[in-house]
Scaffold this motif. Structure first.
Motif, short mmCIF file in Angstrom:
data_model
loop_
_atom_site.label_atom_id
_atom_site.label_comp_id
_atom_site.label_asym_id
_atom_site.label_seq_id
_atom_site.Cartn_x
_atom_site.Cartn_y
_atom_site.Cartn_z
N GLY A 293 3.81 1.78 -7.23
CA GLY A 293 4.70 2.65 -6.79
C GLY A 293 4.66 3.43 -7.86
N PRO A 294 5.62 4.93 -7.65
CA PRO A 294 6.16 5.71 -9.13
C PRO A 294 6.25 5.51 -9.62
N GLU A 295 5.69 6.18 -11.40
CA GLU A 295 5.36 5.53 -12.91
C GLU A 295 7.09 5.51 -12.86
N GLY A 301 11.45 6.67 -5.51
CA GLY A 301 10.32 6.99 -4.57
C GLY A 301 10.15 5.67 -4.42
N ALA A 302 10.39 4.88 -4.39
CA ALA A 302 9.52 3.49 -4.80
C ALA A 302 9.55 2.70 -3.71
N VAL A 303 8.64 1.79 -3.89
CA VAL A 303 7.92 0.93 -2.73
C VAL A 303 9.12 0.10 -2.08
N GLU A 304 9.65 -0.15 -0.85
CA GLU A 304 10.29 -0.74 -0.60
C GLU A 304 9.36 -2.01 0.47
N ALA A 305 10.56 -2.69 0.91
CA ALA A 305 9.92 -3.88 1.63
C ALA A 305 9.72 -3.45 3.39
N ASP A 306 9.77 -2.46 3.30
CA ASP A 306 9.80 -1.87 5.36
C ASP A 306 8.88 -1.24 5.29
N ALA A 385 3.80 6.82 -4.09
CA ALA A 385 2.71 5.33 -4.10
C ALA A 385 1.31 5.71 -4.96
N THR A 386 0.95 5.13 -5.56
CA THR A 386 -0.93 5.07 -4.99
C THR A 386 -1.67 3.66 -4.97
N VAL A 387 -2.31 3.97 -3.69
CA VAL A 387 -2.45 2.91 -3.21
C VAL A 387 -4.36 2.84 -3.04
#
Lengths: 413, 110
Positions: A293-295, A301-306, A385-387
Motif C-alpha cells: 500500500g502507499p507509504e 488510497g490504502a489497498v482494500e479488501a475488494d 499501491a505498488t505491485v
C-alpha cells in the motif's frame, strides 16, 4: 398498389365515356335529379348514383375511368346493395328536374351501354354488369368538358361529407358479407385462396423461425463467431474429459488388481480435491505477487479488501489452481473484509501489508491477466499501491485450511 | 370464404408441417411476407370498392413479392441490405396502413 394497377386497366374504356356522357350532358345540367330516372331504368342509374355519392376524388383515382370487364362478373352480387343505399338520399331532391333528365339521359344509356357491354363481355350473362361501367365513367369523364363538370356539380351530395360514406359503408359491408358467406367455388376464389395459402405458409414459417432463435438472430457476426468458438472449445474440453474417464474405466476393468487400482485412483482424486479445498499443501510453477500500500500510514488510497478479491477472481479466471495470501489459504469459500487502515481480514484472520500472493498456475496466463489495461494492477497502481509480479518455477502453497467434517451428514455412496 | 380458408390452411400447415426454408431464400421470406400482406390489403380494399380483379391481384401479389425480394437481394449485394429492407418495410407499412384506413372506412364508416 391496386390503385396504380387498375389505372392501366381503365384505358380500354376511353371510348365509353363519350358515349355515356352525351346522354348525361343534357340531363346533368339540371343536376340533382338522379332519383327520378331510377324507376324506369333501375340498372343503369343506380350505379351512377353510387359513384357520385362516394367521395368523388377517391373514386376516380382508384377505379379510374373504368374497370376491366371481369370485375363486373365478380362484383355483380355486391352491386345490388349499392344501388339501394344511394336511392334514398336522392329522392328528397327536387323532383322538378327529373323529367329533364329522364328523357335524354336515361333512355339512351341503356340502349347504348347494353350492346357495348355485351360485346365486351360476351361471357357475362347478367345485366348488372352494365351498372358498373356507368359509375366509373361519371367521375373519370373529364374529356367531355361539359359533362364532367356537370356531373360533379349535379350531385349536391358531395358538399355534405356525411352523405357519401353511407352508401359505401353499406355496400362495402354487404360486399364483404356476400363474399364471405355463401362460399362460391370460382376460379378467382381458388386463385386467391392459393395465394393466401402461400402467404399463410410463409407467415407461419417466418413466425416460427423468428421465435426459435431470437437470442442469436440479432447478434452481430463477430459475436456469433465468438459464440461458435466458445462452443467448440467447450466441446473439445468435454471430449477430452470423456476420453480421460473412459481410460480410467478401462484401467479399472483391466487391471489385475482392481482394488489396488481403485485405491490408487481414489487417492489421486483425493489429492486433487485436497489442493482445491486447501487441506493439502501444493507445489508447482506459478507467480508471486507482492502488493504494498502507499507509504504514508492512514493515507486514503490504502489497498482494500475488494481489490484483493478482484485480484483473486482475476487469478482464478486465468487458471490459478492454488492461492495463498500471507499464510492464509484462499479457497472457494474464502471471504474478505476491511478490518483496519493497513490490514484486511481474510477468512476472519487479519492480514497486514505487504500482501504476498503465492499462486500456482501457468505464469504465462496469470501475469497478462493481471496486467491487462484497466485490470487489477492498473487499478491498484492508481491507488498508489505498488505491485510486483515475479514468475517462479516453484511456488509452495503450504498454508492449510482445517478440514471441516460435517457433524451429521455422511457420504451416501 | 374459400380465400380465407386458404389463408387458414396455410398457417396451420406452416405450423404443423414445419417445412424448412432453403437457406438461400431465408433472408427474403420476411420481406416477401410483408409485401404479400400489402397486396392482400390492397385486394381487400379493392373488393370493398367493388373493383376487385383476380388477375390484378395475382399480378400485384407476385410482383410485390418478387420486387421486394429483389430489392433486398440487391441491397445485400451492395452492402446496404439492412437499410434497404428497412426502407421496403416502411413503404409497405405505410401502404398497408392507408389501405387499412380505406377498408376501415368501408366497414365501419369511420
Amino acid at each position: 398498389m391496386h390503385v396504380s394497377d387498375e389505372t392501366p386497366a381503365n384505358s380500354p374504356r376511353p371510348g365509353d365515356p363519350p358515349a355515356a356522357y352525351p346522354e348525361g350532358t343534357p340531363g346533368v345540367p339540371p343536376g340533382p335529379p338522379p332519383a327520378p330516372p331510377r324507376p324506369p331504368a333501375p340498372r343503369h342509374q343506380p350505379p351512377r348514383h353510387a359513384s357520385r355519392e362516394h367521395p368523388p376524388p377517391r373514386r376516380s383515382r382508384e377505379q379510374g375511368p373504368a374497370q376491366p370487364p371481369r370485375h363486373a362478373s365478380r362484383e355483380q352480387p355486391p352491386q345490388p346493395p349499392r344501388r339501394q343505399p344511394p336511392q334514398p338520399p336522392e329522392e328528397p331532391q327536387p323532383p322538378a328536374q327529373q323529367p329533364l333528365r329522364k328523357p335524354p339521359g336515361q333512355q339512351r344509356p341503356p340502349a347504348q351501354q347494353q350492346p357495348r357491354t355485351q360485346q365486351q363481355l360476351p361471357a357475362q350473362q347478367r345485366p348488372p354488369v352494365q351498372q358498373r361501367p356507368p359509375a366509373p365513367q361519371l367521375p373519370g369523364a373529364p374529356p367531355p368538358g361539359r359533362t364532367a363538370p356537370a356531373d360533379r356539380s349535379a350531385p349536391p351530395e358531395p358538399p355534405g361529407p356525411p352523405a357519401p360514406p353511407e352508401p359505401s359503408l353499406g355496400a362495402g359491408r354487404r360486399r364483404l358479407a356476400d363474399s364471405v358467406w355463401p362460399p362460391r367455388l370460382t376460379r378467382s376464389q381458388l386463385i386467391v385462396a392459393l395465394l393466401l395459402f402461400v402467404l399463410g405458409l410463409g407467415l407461419a414459417i417466418q413466425v416460427r423461425s423468428t421465435g426459435e432463435s431470437s437470442a442469436l438472430r440479432g447478434a452481430r457476426q463477430e459475436d456469433l463467431v465468438r459464440i461458435l468458438d466458445e462452443l467448440d472449445d467447450r466441446t473439445q474440453r468435454l471430449e477430452d474429459e470423456r476420453e480421460r474417464l473412459e481410460d480410467q474405466k478401462a484401467e479399472l476393468e483391466n487391471s489385475s488388481d482392481q482394488a489396488e487400482e481403485a485405491r490408487r485412483q481414489t487417492e489421486a482424486k483425493e489429492r486433487q480435491l485436497g489442493v482445491l479445498a486447501g487441506t493439502v499443501a501444493a507445489e508447482g510453477p506459478g507467480i508471486e505477487i507482492t502488493v504494498r500500500g502507499p507509504e504514508g500510514a492512514g493515507s486514503e488510497g490504502a489497498v482494500e479488501a475488494d481489490m484483493l478479491l478482484d485480484t483473486i477472481q482475476e487469478l482464478r479466471a486465468a487458471g490459478a489452481e492454488a492461492i495463498q495470501i500471507n499464510g492464509v489459504r484462499v479457497v472457494a469459500g474464502t471471504h474478505f473484509a476491511d478490518s483496519g487502515e493497513n490490514d484486511v481480514a481474510i477468512d476472519g484472520r487479519t492480514v497486514s501489508q505487504p500482501y504476498v500472493f503465492r499462486v500456482i498456475g501457468r505464469a504465462e496466463d496469470l501475469e497478462p491477466a493481471l496486467n491487462i489495461p484497466g485490470g487489477v494492477v492498473q487499478t491498484m497502481e492508481e491507488e498508489q499501491a505498488t505491485v510486483s509480479i515475479e514468475p517462479r518455477d516453484t511456488v509452495l502453497v503450504d498454508a492449510l485450511r482445517r478440514e471441516k467434517r460435517p457433524d451429521y451428514a455422511r457420504s451416501s455412496s | 370464404m374459400i380465400a380465407v380458408l386458404g389463408l387458414v390452411a396455410g398457417i396451420v400447415m406452416g405450423l404443423v408441417v414445419q417445412p424448412v426454408v432453403p437457406a438461400g431464400l431465408e433472408p427474403y421470406l420476411p420481406i416477401a411476407v410483408v409485401a404479400a400482406l400489402d397486396a392482400v390489403f390492397g385486394a381487400l380494399r379493392a373488393m370493398l370498392d367493388g373493383i376487385f380483379d383476380d388477375k390484378v391481384f395475382v399480378v400485384s401479389f407476385l410482383s410485390n413479392v418478387v420486387v421486394a425480394a429483389l430489392i433486398v437481394f440487391l441491397g445485400d449485394k451492395l452492402g446496404v441490405g439492412a437499410q434497404l429492407s428497412t426502407g421496403v418495410v416502411v413503404v409497405l407499412g405505410i401502404r398497408i396502413f392507408s389501405n387499412a384506413a380505406a377498408i376501415r372506412r368501408h366497414v365501419f364508416q369511420a
